[in-house]
Design a protein around this motif. Structure first.
Motif, PDB file in Angstrom:
ATOM      1  N   UNK A 159      60.329   0.489  52.893  1.00 46.46           N
ATOM      2  CA  UNK A 159      61.602   1.044  53.348  1.00 46.46           C
ATOM      3  C   UNK A 159      61.403   2.526  53.627  1.00 46.46           C
ATOM      4  N   UNK A 160      61.893   2.979  54.784  1.00 45.69           N
ATOM      5  CA  UNK A 160      61.828   4.374  55.166  1.00 45.69           C
ATOM      6  C   UNK A 160      63.227   4.955  54.991  1.00 45.69           C
ATOM      7  N   UNK A 161      63.334   6.071  54.291  1.00 48.05           N
ATOM      8  CA  UNK A 161      64.640   6.661  54.025  1.00 48.05           C
ATOM      9  C   UNK A 161      64.754   8.047  54.644  1.00 48.05           C
ATOM     10  N   UNK A 162      65.962   8.372  55.067  1.00 46.00           N
ATOM     11  CA  UNK A 162      66.276   9.673  55.628  1.00 46.00           C
ATOM     12  C   UNK A 162      66.603  10.634  54.479  1.00 46.00           C
ATOM     13  N   UNK A 163      65.872  11.741  54.419  1.00 42.18           N
ATOM     14  CA  UNK A 163      66.017  12.676  53.300  1.00 42.18           C
ATOM     15  C   UNK A 163      67.431  13.230  53.169  1.00 42.18           C
ATOM     16  N   UNK A 164      68.078  13.483  54.282  1.00 38.66           N
ATOM     17  CA  UNK A 164      69.427  14.035  54.235  1.00 38.66           C
ATOM     18  C   UNK A 164      70.466  12.960  53.944  1.00 38.66           C
ATOM     19  N   UNK A 165      70.316  11.804  54.565  1.00 36.76           N
ATOM     20  CA  UNK A 165      71.312  10.739  54.408  1.00 36.76           C
ATOM     21  C   UNK A 165      71.397  10.241  52.966  1.00 36.76           C
TER      22      UNK A 165
END
Length: 205
Positions: free
Chosen positions: A87-93
């Protein structure tokens, strides 16, 4: 073979129940706790290879993403919880995720640019159950790496061959592109990803 624990539970009950330091891997499918099959060596090799390649793209492109060691994805309004292979996650989101900091739980599709499943014997989950859930959450892109060609003919065609499916969210629905053999994999989230299916399934840099 996948083992099910018959008692129906809520998502929160599943999280509270999940044994720490367990040698087994579990997911919650519509209120039923499911013990997932142990990955084969090839499954782990491909997942590890993709993890590294995507990580390198994130670093070289200075993208605002990271790959967590583990996390649980909770679909909207559903008593289910999935632990994807990658899973790739958005640091800000993820800063807006109410359960990320303390529980590593992701509840919003906007936090996930990409999610990846490497197909095992439970291929129905990857092609149907999880695809529908990830689409409903609004996850931008979903990759299905079917290195053994296990999926049903409706999903990978006939004859059944090793297939890499890229599901891209367009107007709220996944548009699915399938790649095989020496075809390069085309991604909207990672346009610099220039590996062919054969190189991924053979884990060749």
């Amino acid at each position: 073979m996948i083992q099910s624990i018959p008692k129906r539970v809520t998502f929160d009950e599943f999280i509270d129940w999940y044994p720490e330091n367990s040698g087994h891997h579990y997911e919650l499918h519509n209120g039923v706790i499911v013990e997932m099959p142990k990955p084969t060596g090839k499954h782990s090799e491909i997942a590890g290879f993709l993890n590294v390649e995507i990580g390198l793209l994130c670093r070289s492109g200075q993208l605002p993403y990271f790959i967590p060691k583990e996390s649980v994805v909770k679909p909207y309004g559903d008593e289910s919880g999935y632990e994807p292979d990658i899973i790739i996650l958005d640091k800000q989101a993820v800063k807006l995720e109410p359960r990320w900091a303390k529980e590593s739980i992701i509840t919003m599709g906007s936090s996930i640019p990409l999610i990846v499943e490497v197909v095992s014997t439970n291929w129905h989950d990857d092609y149907a159950l999880k695809l529908d859930a990830y689409e409903a959450m609004g996850i931008s892109e979903y990759w299905i790496a079917d290195y053994l060609g296990l999926g049903g003919k409706r999903y990978i065609g006939s004859p059944k061959l090793p297939t890499f499916s890229v599901c891209q969210l367009v107007d709220g629905e996944y548009q699915i592109s399938r790649f095989r053999g020496d075809e390069p994999i085309v991604s909207g989230v990672f346009p610099e990803f220039d590996l062919t299916v054969d190189r991924v399934f053979n884990a060749i840099n």
